[in-house]
Write an enzyme that holds these catalytic residues in place. Structure first.
Site, PDB file in Angstrom:
ATOM      1  CD  GLU A 163      -4.287   3.508   6.786  1.00 23.81           C
ATOM      2  OE1 GLU A 163      -5.336   3.315   7.431  1.00 23.81           O
ATOM      3  OE2 GLU A 163      -3.186   3.077   7.139  1.00 23.81           O
ATOM      4  CG  ASP A 193      -0.438  -0.676   2.411  1.00 23.37           C
ATOM      5  OD1 ASP A 193       0.792  -0.811   2.539  1.00 23.37           O
ATOM      6  OD2 ASP A 193      -1.239  -1.078   3.265  1.00 23.37           O
TER       7      ASP A 193
END
Length: 382
Positions: A132, A73
């Protein structure tokens, strides 16, 4: 292969320049520049307009029978950093407080190794935005980003863990992380004077009943061994002490180790909200959003192999861990591709993930790369 010094410099640059999900433009450009420095003979890159900051890199295998994938990520959190580090965030109120700067650095290390040492099988390295907040993995999947030669047979990923020793690898069979579902509820009644409650319709009373009632969702509908969480984290209502509120807005999170459990909790929360609204004559607005945050469930065969490799690999510190209630949008990918997710220890036990003082131990970077390159190479022989 990138040296330890070079990797630390990359990590510190990424840490100093964090960006929020789906806005990782500078991060995207920096990563492409680093990838361009690697041997290009076996590399190809896929980007898509629907998720413009995502990067999918393919390393062609020399005798490929399958395609393995590694995911990292890219995004940061809206947090004001308080570490005092020389390379602290230069972007106000944005910080890599969840270790994604480590994740990207390790992914570049893996890519560097396999660009110089052609793998047997094809390897994909997926630089994924918006873990997120906006489930970038699901967005990329839904836009058909994984297609043809860019479609994996297996997917692997890690997450740093400050509570574990630097470089330690830890995972488990079955569910590692919970699924998460966002909950937003509004009860809409009629405001009025505190002295004349009969002429108003109090939304705070209705909402308070809802908050109390949902505390029974887990305790009376979910197997205690399975586990689940319903947390109401936000409750906004009212303007003054002598005004009956005509609207109450509530936000919370639902977490479960299984998707079936998530569906049970969602069903009962909806029933409670509808019942409260009817009982108190309130208009109801109810919204759930799970997106890509499904439970991270490790595939049995792939994880058996992973655990066996890590337990017997020289210089790898490995342990089995219990599942955690944190959510990770790799759960969406693990629901569509078999594979394994695991923890990488970064030794900062005084600070949790998402802390504005998180300071992971950089010695974990090379330890992680060495363990993962060894595993992927062994998996390609399977």
């Amino acid at each position: 292969m990138l040296t330890d010094t070079a990797l630390i410099q990359i990590r510190r640059h990424l840490h100093a320049h964090p960006e929020i999900g789906l806005k990782e433009v500078a991060t995207h450009d920096f990563l492409l520049k680093q990838i361009a420095k690697l041997p290009q003979e076996n590399l190809s890159i896929e980007t898509i307009s629907e998720v413009p900051t995502a990067i999918l890199v393919r390393v062609a295998g020399f005798a490929a029978t399958k395609t393995l994938a590694w995911r990292t990520d890219m995004d940061a959190l809206p947090i004001m950093e308080k570490t005092g580090l020389a390379f602290a965030s230069q972007n106000d109120h944005v910080m890599h407080a969840c270790g994604h700067d480590f994740h990207m650095t390790i992914a570049l290390g893996l890519l560097s190794y396999f660009a110089e040492n052609q793998p047997k099988d094809n390897l994909l390295v997926f630089f994924q935005p918006a873990e997120e907040n906006e489930f970038g993995g699901k967005r990329f999947f839904d836009a058909n980003g994984f297609h043809d030669q860019f479609k994996p047979d297996e997917f692997y990923a890690l997450h740093v863990n400050p509570l574990l020793p630097a470089g330690q690898i830890a995972t488990r069979k079955g569910t590692l992380f919970a699924g998460s579902n966002e909950l937003r509820v509004s009860f809409i009644g009629r405001s009025g004077h505190a002295a004349y409650p009969q002429k108003a319709n109090d939304s705070i009373v209705a909402a308070a009943n809802f908050v109390t009632s949902v505390q029974t969702v887990v305790s009376r509908n979910i197997d205690p061994i399975e586990g689940g969480v319903v947390t109401i984290g936000k409750f906004n209502s009212g303007q003054a002490m002598n005004i009956i509120s005509g609207q109450a807005d509530i936000e919370g999170t639902i977490r479960s180790f299984t998707q079936a459990g998530m569906e049970v909790m969602t069903k009962h929360i909806r029933m409670i909200a509808q019942g409260v609204a009817a009982a108190f004559d309130q208009e109801l607005k109810l919204n759930f959003r799970q997106g890509g945050y499904m439970p991270v469930v490790n595939d049995k065969e792939a994880t058996d192999f992973f655990i066996d490799y890590m337990e017997h690999a020289a210089q790898v510190d490995f342990q089995i861990v219990e599942p955690a209630m944190i959510a990770e949008d790799f759960g969406f990918l693990s629901n569509h591709f078999k594979g394994t997710m695991f923890w990488l220890g970064v030794n900062d036990p005084t600070h949790t993930l998402h802390s504005n003082q998180l300071n992971p131990d950089e010695s974990a970077i090379m330890k992680g790369i060495n363990a993962i390159t060894g595993f992927l190479t062994a998996r390609m022989q399977k």
